[in-house]
Write a protein that holds these residues in place. Structure first.
Motif, PDB file in Angstrom:
ATOM      1  N   ALA A  56       0.838  -1.262   0.194  1.00 62.67           N
ATOM      2  CA  ALA A  56       0.007   0.052  -0.096  1.00 62.67           C
ATOM      3  C   ALA A  56       0.931   1.177  -0.044  1.00 62.67           C
ATOM      4  CB  ALA A  56      -0.918  -0.175   1.356  1.00 62.67           C
ATOM      5  N   SER A  57       0.247   2.519  -0.112  1.00 67.54           N
ATOM      6  CA  SER A  57       0.823   3.654  -0.158  1.00 67.54           C
ATOM      7  C   SER A  57      -0.048   4.559   0.722  1.00 67.54           C
ATOM      8  CB  SER A  57       1.067   4.233  -1.459  1.00 67.54           C
ATOM      9  OG  SER A  57      -0.319   4.559  -1.894  1.00 67.54           O
ATOM     10  N   VAL A  58       0.775   5.152   1.466  1.00 65.30           N
ATOM     11  CA  VAL A  58       0.583   6.445   2.646  1.00 65.30           C
ATOM     12  C   VAL A  58      -0.454   7.541   1.992  1.00 65.30           C
ATOM     13  CG1 VAL A  58       0.651   7.690   4.590  1.00 65.30           C
ATOM     14  CG2 VAL A  58       2.235   5.490   4.171  1.00 65.30           C
ATOM     15  N   GLN A  59      -1.544   7.790   2.176  1.00 69.77           N
ATOM     16  CA  GLN A  59      -2.459   8.713   1.569  1.00 69.77           C
ATOM     17  C   GLN A  59      -2.500   9.871   2.568  1.00 69.77           C
ATOM     18  OE1 GLN A  59      -3.518   8.618  -1.780  1.00 69.77           O
ATOM     19  NE2 GLN A  59      -2.027   6.764  -1.501  1.00 69.77           N
ATOM     20  N   TRP A  60      -2.438   9.770   3.950  1.00 68.90           N
ATOM     21  CA  TRP A  60      -2.440  10.614   4.677  1.00 68.90           C
ATOM     22  C   TRP A  60      -1.979  10.608   6.080  1.00 68.90           C
ATOM     23  CZ3 TRP A  60      -5.429   9.717   9.114  1.00 68.90           C
ATOM     24  CH2 TRP A  60      -6.483   8.749   8.897  1.00 68.90           C
ATOM     25  N   THR A  61      -1.408  11.274   6.915  1.00 71.18           N
ATOM     26  CA  THR A  61      -1.206  10.791   8.284  1.00 71.18           C
ATOM     27  C   THR A  61      -1.795  12.095   9.248  1.00 71.18           C
ATOM     28  OG1 THR A  61       0.996  12.161   8.201  1.00 71.18           O
ATOM     29  CG2 THR A  61       0.849   9.922   7.549  1.00 71.18           C
ATOM     30  N   GLY A  62      -1.756  11.813  10.423  1.00 72.54           N
ATOM     31  CA  GLY A  62      -2.192  12.670  11.579  1.00 72.54           C
ATOM     32  C   GLY A  62      -2.971  11.959  12.696  1.00 72.54           C
ATOM     33  N   GLY A  63      -2.506  12.615  13.868  1.00 66.13           N
ATOM     34  CA  GLY A  63      -2.750  11.966  15.301  1.00 66.13           C
ATOM     35  C   GLY A  63      -2.449  10.516  15.490  1.00 66.13           C
ATOM     36  N   GLY A  64      -1.161  10.301  14.962  1.00 65.70           N
ATOM     37  CA  GLY A  64      -0.852   8.675  15.319  1.00 65.70           C
ATOM     38  C   GLY A  64      -1.532   7.685  14.317  1.00 65.70           C
ATOM     39  N   ARG A  65      -2.194   8.300  13.232  1.00 65.76           N
ATOM     40  CA  ARG A  65      -2.934   7.292  12.391  1.00 65.76           C
ATOM     41  C   ARG A  65      -2.421   7.487  10.989  1.00 65.76           C
ATOM     42  NH1 ARG A  65      -9.230   6.293  14.476  1.00 65.76           N
ATOM     43  NH2 ARG A  65      -8.530   5.484  16.361  1.00 65.76           N
ATOM     44  N   ALA A  66      -2.685   6.558  10.075  1.00 63.75           N
ATOM     45  CA  ALA A  66      -2.307   7.001   8.902  1.00 63.75           C
ATOM     46  C   ALA A  66      -3.396   6.200   7.942  1.00 63.75           C
ATOM     47  CB  ALA A  66      -0.999   6.148   8.327  1.00 63.75           C
ATOM     48  N   GLY A  67      -3.861   6.846   6.839  1.00 63.49           N
ATOM     49  CA  GLY A  67      -4.961   6.268   5.788  1.00 63.49           C
ATOM     50  C   GLY A  67      -3.832   5.833   4.665  1.00 63.49           C
ATOM     51  N   ILE A  68      -3.991   4.430   4.210  1.00 60.72           N
ATOM     52  CA  ILE A  68      -3.199   3.810   3.361  1.00 60.72           C
ATOM     53  C   ILE A  68      -3.936   3.243   2.145  1.00 60.72           C
ATOM     54  CG2 ILE A  68      -1.257   3.392   4.621  1.00 60.72           C
ATOM     55  CD1 ILE A  68      -2.104   0.511   4.947  1.00 60.72           C
ATOM     56  N   ARG A  69      -3.461   3.262   1.024  1.00 67.86           N
ATOM     57  CA  ARG A  69      -4.388   2.742  -0.152  1.00 67.86           C
ATOM     58  C   ARG A  69      -3.533   1.477  -0.751  1.00 67.86           C
ATOM     59  NH1 ARG A  69      -4.400   6.106  -5.625  1.00 67.86           N
ATOM     60  NH2 ARG A  69      -2.363   5.242  -5.781  1.00 67.86           N
TER      61      ARG A  69
END
Length: 224
Positions: free
Chosen positions: A196-209
């Motif tokens: 996967a690739s990281v799409q966003w990060t913030g608050g200790g979390r990450a959204g990955i596609r």
């Protein structure tokens, strides 16, 4: 805070600035350069709230791989990547579908890898070499092959908690710093590895596609 762990289980340091910048510049083989609008559209897909434990391997780069021999219990091959005995190895010989094995020996560019059901996953039908002498001990038959692929350079892993899943991606909690466009390989129990690739990060979390669309029910019920 949980620490990063090497593939051998030792604690290792988080990626330095140079490694992170390298990860940012990596060109994805599945199109991380697509427009953000496409990702927003895919975010609209139904998402399942979950609480799953796994491991994430931030990818620092790739190295070429040639698999030269296969058996039921593993494989041998060649690469210019530096390898150590007993380290875990992430590799692919079919696009974005990655597998994991354990390095058992290294001789120059050549190496041997222990891997369960290697034949079923990568090659010919599973079979056994019966031998011809009375003293021969049956063993997994070996097949000469020539399969080209790549090794993911991911020396450290970190425990991750998956918070939600859709067919196109995951939301994960990670103590390690990630950056947008960085590639990561996620390992869940008894499931195929997820590139996967990281799409966003913030608050200790990450959204990955995910590189390939996922079967969400199979991922969730693997933990039941």
């Amino acid at each position: 805070m949980a620490g990063l762990h090497s593939s051998e289980g030792r604690t290792c340091r988080p990626q330095g600035r140079d490694a992170i910048m390298l990860a940012v510049k990596l060109k994805s083989l599945f199109g991380v350069a697509e427009e953000a609008d496409d990702w927003r559209e895919r975010r609209a897909e139904p998402r399942s709230k979950v609480l799953l434990k796994g491991d994430a391997y931030p990818v620092e780069g790739y190295a070429d791989l040639v698999v030269t021999n296969l058996s039921r219990t593993g494989l041998s091959g060649e690469t210019d990547a530096p390898l150590d005995v007993d380290q875990s190895l992430l590799f692919s010989v079919a696009g974005n579908r990655f597998h994991m094995g354990t390095v058992r020996w290294v001789k120059g560019r050549r190496f041997g890898l222990d891997m369960e059901d290697a034949l079923a996953i990568l090659g010919p039908a599973n079979d056994v070499d019966p031998g011809f002498l009375p003293t021969h001990q049956p063993r997994a038959r070996r097949h000469d092959v020539e399969l080209y692929g790549r090794i993911a350079i991911a020396p450290c892993s970190v425990r991750a908690t998956i918070r939600d899943i859709s067919q196109s991606g995951l939301c994960i909690d990670m103590p390690a710093p990630l950056v947008e466009r960085q590639q990561v390989i996620v390992r869940l129990r008894d499931r195929p590895l997820i590139l996967a690739s990281v799409q966003w990060t913030g608050g200790g979390r990450a959204g990955i596609r995910a590189a390939e669309r996922m079967e969400t029910l199979r991922l969730v019920y693997a933990y039941e």
